[in-house]
Design a protein around this motif. Structure first.
Motif, PDB file in Angstrom:
ATOM      1  N   ALA A 185       0.837  -1.208   0.000  1.00 27.77           N
ATOM      2  CA  ALA A 185       0.000   0.000   0.000  1.00 27.77           C
ATOM      3  C   ALA A 185       0.866   1.249   0.000  1.00 27.77           C
ATOM      4  N   ASN A 186       0.329   2.336  -0.518  1.00 26.45           N
ATOM      5  CA  ASN A 186       1.048   3.607  -0.482  1.00 26.45           C
ATOM      6  C   ASN A 186       0.157   4.710  -1.025  1.00 26.45           C
ATOM      7  N   PHE A 221      -7.429   2.419  -4.550  1.00 29.52           N
ATOM      8  CA  PHE A 221      -7.615   1.423  -3.492  1.00 29.52           C
ATOM      9  C   PHE A 221      -6.424   1.391  -2.548  1.00 29.52           C
ATOM     10  N   MET A 222      -5.224   1.437  -3.095  1.00 27.59           N
ATOM     11  CA  MET A 222      -4.034   1.351  -2.252  1.00 27.59           C
ATOM     12  C   MET A 222      -3.821   2.617  -1.419  1.00 27.59           C
ATOM     13  N   SER A 223      -4.248   3.753  -1.921  1.00 30.79           N
ATOM     14  CA  SER A 223      -4.183   4.984  -1.115  1.00 30.79           C
ATOM     15  C   SER A 223      -5.131   4.885   0.068  1.00 30.79           C
ATOM     16  N   PHE A 224      -6.352   4.422  -0.187  1.00 30.57           N
ATOM     17  CA  PHE A 224      -7.317   4.235   0.900  1.00 30.57           C
ATOM     18  C   PHE A 224      -6.818   3.176   1.884  1.00 30.57           C
ATOM     19  N   SER A 225      -6.097   2.186   1.368  1.00 33.68           N
ATOM     20  CA  SER A 225      -5.587   1.115   2.224  1.00 33.68           C
ATOM     21  C   SER A 225      -4.614   1.631   3.275  1.00 33.68           C
ATOM     22  N   VAL A 226      -3.901   2.704   2.963  1.00 35.66           N
ATOM     23  CA  VAL A 226      -2.980   3.282   3.940  1.00 35.66           C
ATOM     24  C   VAL A 226      -3.746   3.715   5.184  1.00 35.66           C
ATOM     25  N   LEU A 227      -4.876   4.394   4.978  1.00 38.95           N
ATOM     26  CA  LEU A 227      -5.712   4.829   6.097  1.00 38.95           C
ATOM     27  C   LEU A 227      -6.264   3.630   6.856  1.00 38.95           C
ATOM     28  N   MET A 228      -6.734   2.632   6.125  1.00 34.99           N
ATOM     29  CA  MET A 228      -7.289   1.435   6.769  1.00 34.99           C
ATOM     30  C   MET A 228      -6.241   0.730   7.616  1.00 34.99           C
ATOM     31  N   LEU A 229      -5.039   0.573   7.082  1.00 34.76           N
ATOM     32  CA  LEU A 229      -3.982  -0.124   7.809  1.00 34.76           C
ATOM     33  C   LEU A 229      -3.571   0.645   9.061  1.00 34.76           C
ATOM     34  N   MET A 230      -3.576   1.966   8.982  1.00 35.71           N
ATOM     35  CA  MET A 230      -3.265   2.771  10.161  1.00 35.71           C
ATOM     36  C   MET A 230      -4.283   2.531  11.268  1.00 35.71           C
ATOM     37  N   VAL A 231      -5.560   2.572  10.919  1.00 36.72           N
ATOM     38  CA  VAL A 231      -6.625   2.418  11.918  1.00 36.72           C
ATOM     39  C   VAL A 231      -6.623   1.004  12.495  1.00 36.72           C
ATOM     40  N   VAL A 232      -6.585   0.009  11.614  1.00 37.89           N
ATOM     41  CA  VAL A 232      -6.611  -1.382  12.073  1.00 37.89           C
ATOM     42  C   VAL A 232      -5.336  -1.707  12.846  1.00 37.89           C
ATOM     43  N   GLY A 233      -4.200  -1.241  12.343  1.00 37.62           N
ATOM     44  CA  GLY A 233      -2.932  -1.506  13.018  1.00 37.62           C
ATOM     45  C   GLY A 233      -2.859  -0.874  14.391  1.00 37.62           C
ATOM     46  N   ALA A 234      -3.387   0.354  14.513  1.00 39.34           N
ATOM     47  CA  ALA A 234      -3.402   1.016  15.821  1.00 39.34           C
ATOM     48  C   ALA A 234      -4.304   0.261  16.795  1.00 39.34           C
ATOM     49  N   PHE A 235      -5.441  -0.233  16.301  1.00 40.85           N
ATOM     50  CA  PHE A 235      -6.340  -1.026  17.158  1.00 40.85           C
ATOM     51  C   PHE A 235      -5.624  -2.276  17.664  1.00 40.85           C
ATOM     52  N   VAL A 236      -4.965  -2.994  16.768  1.00 43.15           N
ATOM     53  CA  VAL A 236      -4.268  -4.218  17.162  1.00 43.15           C
ATOM     54  C   VAL A 236      -3.161  -3.903  18.170  1.00 43.15           C
ATOM     55  N   THR A 237      -2.422  -2.832  17.899  1.00 43.46           N
ATOM     56  CA  THR A 237      -1.302  -2.470  18.777  1.00 43.46           C
ATOM     57  C   THR A 237      -1.777  -2.123  20.183  1.00 43.46           C
ATOM     58  N   ALA A 432      -6.094  -5.442 -13.757  1.00 45.53           N
ATOM     59  CA  ALA A 432      -5.673  -4.570 -12.648  1.00 45.53           C
ATOM     60  C   ALA A 432      -6.425  -4.932 -11.371  1.00 45.53           C
ATOM     61  N   PHE A 433      -7.667  -5.378 -11.517  1.00 49.69           N
ATOM     62  CA  PHE A 433      -8.469  -5.808 -10.366  1.00 49.69           C
ATOM     63  C   PHE A 433      -7.909  -7.110  -9.798  1.00 49.69           C
ATOM     64  N   VAL A 434      -7.520  -8.021 -10.680  1.00 50.19           N
ATOM     65  CA  VAL A 434      -6.920  -9.286 -10.248  1.00 50.19           C
ATOM     66  C   VAL A 434      -5.589  -9.012  -9.556  1.00 50.19           C
ATOM     67  N   GLN A 435      -4.824  -8.100 -10.114  1.00 48.04           N
ATOM     68  CA  GLN A 435      -3.554  -7.704  -9.513  1.00 48.04           C
ATOM     69  C   GLN A 435      -3.764  -7.141  -8.113  1.00 48.04           C
ATOM     70  N   LEU A 436      -4.835  -6.390  -7.949  1.00 44.56           N
ATOM     71  CA  LEU A 436      -5.174  -5.823  -6.647  1.00 44.56           C
ATOM     72  C   LEU A 436      -5.463  -6.932  -5.633  1.00 44.56           C
ATOM     73  N   ALA A 437      -6.229  -7.932  -6.064  1.00 45.54           N
ATOM     74  CA  ALA A 437      -6.534  -9.060  -5.177  1.00 45.54           C
ATOM     75  C   ALA A 437      -5.260  -9.796  -4.784  1.00 45.54           C
ATOM     76  N   LEU A 499     -19.948  -2.112  -4.545  1.00 43.84           N
ATOM     77  CA  LEU A 499     -20.401  -0.744  -4.842  1.00 43.84           C
ATOM     78  C   LEU A 499     -20.003  -0.300  -6.245  1.00 43.84           C
ATOM     79  N   GLY A 500     -19.168  -1.093  -6.901  1.00 42.50           N
ATOM     80  CA  GLY A 500     -18.736  -0.747  -8.254  1.00 42.50           C
ATOM     81  C   GLY A 500     -17.815   0.449  -8.309  1.00 42.50           C
ATOM     82  N   LEU A 501     -17.050   0.677  -7.242  1.00 37.82           N
ATOM     83  CA  LEU A 501     -16.148   1.829  -7.219  1.00 37.82           C
ATOM     84  C   LEU A 501     -14.941   1.570  -8.112  1.00 37.82           C
ATOM     85  N   PRO A 502     -14.453   2.596  -8.806  1.00 36.20           N
ATOM     86  CA  PRO A 502     -13.258   2.405  -9.633  1.00 36.20           C
ATOM     87  C   PRO A 502     -12.013   2.277  -8.765  1.00 36.20           C
ATOM     88  N   ILE A 503     -11.026   1.507  -9.243  1.00 33.40           N
ATOM     89  CA  ILE A 503      -9.767   1.421  -8.513  1.00 33.40           C
ATOM     90  C   ILE A 503      -8.788   2.480  -9.006  1.00 33.40           C
TER      91      ILE A 503
END
Length: 512
Positions: A185-186, A221-237, A432-437, A499-503
């Motif tokens: 992610a980045n 998707f990967m930009s949004f993933s940065v935010l998700m990983l921060m929130v989830v990672g902080a919860f786990v920590t 690109a969607f398969v690559q994302l998965a 939701l059919g959101l574009p990546i």
């Protein structure tokens, strides 16, 4: 130390999970080097193509609708192809130029110290309540420096937690989770984007010669993933790891190296230079009729997206030079190519690996085995009515499992893409969607595979605070991050898909 961590190395009865990790380590250690693995796979393709061709197997090409036969590589035509195409397979392999160009810029920024200083600045200047988030954010975006973040962020995070009176191993675990499990992610376009998209394009064009997967195709998707990983990672920590560790009462002499005044000036000047550069690029992209728009005035497709790699390369050169000149790392113009050369030395292993991987993929495509397997597999899934997005999730889980045995993300994608990209394209999924998965599964288990060479480095850092810590200690701390990251990523992936959101602009789940 009031709360000594358990040393789960070979003492006493091991848990089922630890026995499983032992199996992973034994099997993984018996696998050959990725270069040799691709040599073996290329030989296997030669043998299989000869056997299948002997039975006169044919398949209808989904792109041209023409009937094509499986061609034997062990034939006069095949042997001539192997000899004639070897150099072209290597030099024409799309990821090679993309990655090397990206790493010239990113490597320069790393060599002059810009990336490392930025990571230290982000963590050290974060408010106390946001330190955990800063550690995870820095670890995740640290993949700009490739593997360097795995060496820089965990020990720095441990020292920051220790200075704040928190358990240093919690900081180390958060830093390792961000840099390792969040590697793909980045918010920036990194070398990983160029590498994977090049392989995806190379394979996808066996079905559709006009289809191109660009380095920006997973960016939303990967930009949004940065935010998700921060929130989830902080919860786990804060809710799992720190309560598990308890209060740290060790006495370790660890001082924090503060950012110097000249490094601060370097960061400021790099920011100014970067903003000026982005402003100039905006003038070439945003106005109606701008030269980097397409003939209809749009951006998808456009010269801007087609040229995203050189644009990003020049951005990193710009900010790196501004920083390097300020801090005195760049004194003469000749210093720039010298630093770039040093960065390229770190890519030597990748270049060697790509030579073998390029041959394997080329043989697989030339023989038409890839199309045959893809069509046969797609027809089987359709006959079983298994064509929904949950099949793609199954692919993500398979990727996560295989990553325990093949640590190199590029090697694993070069292995999996020739089979799964065409298959899912025939089920109407964009490559690109398969690559994302794939990226979700590949990244999540990086921190629990015994084949990760940086696990030994992190374990050495860990033992500075807990001398009795073993592999079991490390894996017990990192497993919650893997499970929560993978689970949260899959949930977001499903929501995004339903939701059919574009990546990225113009690219979604479906080909059509």
């Amino acid at each position: 130390m009031a709360n000594p961590l358990p040393d789960l190395a070979p003492q006493g009865k091991k848990s089922a999970f630890m026995r499983f990790l032992d199996v992973v380590e034994r099997v993984g250690n018996k696998l050959p080097h990725p270069f040799i693995l691709f040599v073996y796979l290329a030989l296997l393709v030669m043998v299989v193509s000869a056997v299948v061709s002997a039975f006169g197997v044919t398949v209808v090409h989904p792109g041209t609708q023409e009937e094509v036969a499986i061609k034997s590589l062990i034939s006069t035509e095949g042997l001539r192809y192997i000899i004639d195409s070897m150099l072209d397979n290597f030099t024409g392999f799309r990821p090679l130029g993309l990655v090397l160009a990206m790493m010239l810029g990113i490597g320069l920024a790393q060599q002059v110290g810009l990336v490392q200083t930025f990571m230290r600045k982000t963590i050290l200047n974060a408010p106390r309540s946001l330190v955990t988030y800063a550690v995870l954010f820095t670890g995740v975006i640290g993949n700009l420096a490739s593997d360097a973040a795995l060496v820089i962020v965990p020990p720095l995070a441990a020292m920051v937690f220790y200075a704040l009176g928190r358990h240093p191993l919690a900081g180390l675990a958060a830093g390792f989770a961000g840099a390792g499990a969040g590697f793909t992610a980045n918010i920036f376009i990194a070398g990983t984007d160029a590498l994977l998209s090049g392989i995806s394009t190379e394979v996808a064009q066996t079905i559709d010669p006009n289809l191109v997967v660009t380095p920006v195709d997973n960016w939303y998707f990967m930009s949004f993933s940065v935010l998700m990983l921060m929130v989830v990672g902080a919860f786990v920590t804060e809710k799992i790891i720190e309560p598990k560790l308890g209060k740290y009462e060790g006495n370790v002499d660890k001082g924090l190296e503060q950012i110097t005044e000249v490094e601060n000036r370097g960061l400021r000047n790099a920011l100014i230079a970067g903003l000026i550069y982005l402003g100039l690029v905006s003038l070439l992209v945003l106005p109606s009729g701008a030269p980097l728009r397409n003939e209809e005035g749009g951006l998808v497709p456009s010269p801007f997206l087609n040229g995203i790699v050189p644009i990003i390369f020049l951005f990193f050169v710009t900010v790196a030079v501004a920083y390097g000149v300020t801090v005195g790392k760049i004194k003469e113009s000749k210093d720039i190519p010298q630093y770039m050369g040093e960065a390229m030395k770190q890519m030597s292993g990748y270049i060697v690996l790509i030579f073998a991987a390029a041959q394997f993929i080329a043989y697989f495509n030339w023989s038409n085995l890839g199309i045959w397997i893809a069509v046969t597999s797609a027809e089987f899934l359709q006959s079983m009515n298994m064509t929904g997005v949950y099949v793609v999730v199954g692919f993500t889980l398979l990727t996560a499992l295989l990553n325990l045995f093949i640590f190199s993300g590029s090697a694993q994608w070069a292995l999996m893409a020739p089979i799964f990209v065409p298959m899912f394209m025939l089920l109407d999924y964009h490559p690109a969607f398969v690559q994302l998965a794939y990226r979700i599964g590949d990244s999540s288990t990086n921190i629990i595979t015994p084949l990760n060479p940086y696990i030994l480095v992190v374990l050495a850092f860990m033992r500075e605070y807990a001398p009795k810590a073993g592999f079991g200690t490390l894996f017990s701390l990192m497993l919650p991050y893997t499970l929560f990251f993978l689970g949260a990523w899959i949930v977001i992936f499903l929501i995004w898909s339903l939701l059919g959101l574009p990546i990225v602009p113009g690219v979604g789940m479906s080909l059509h």
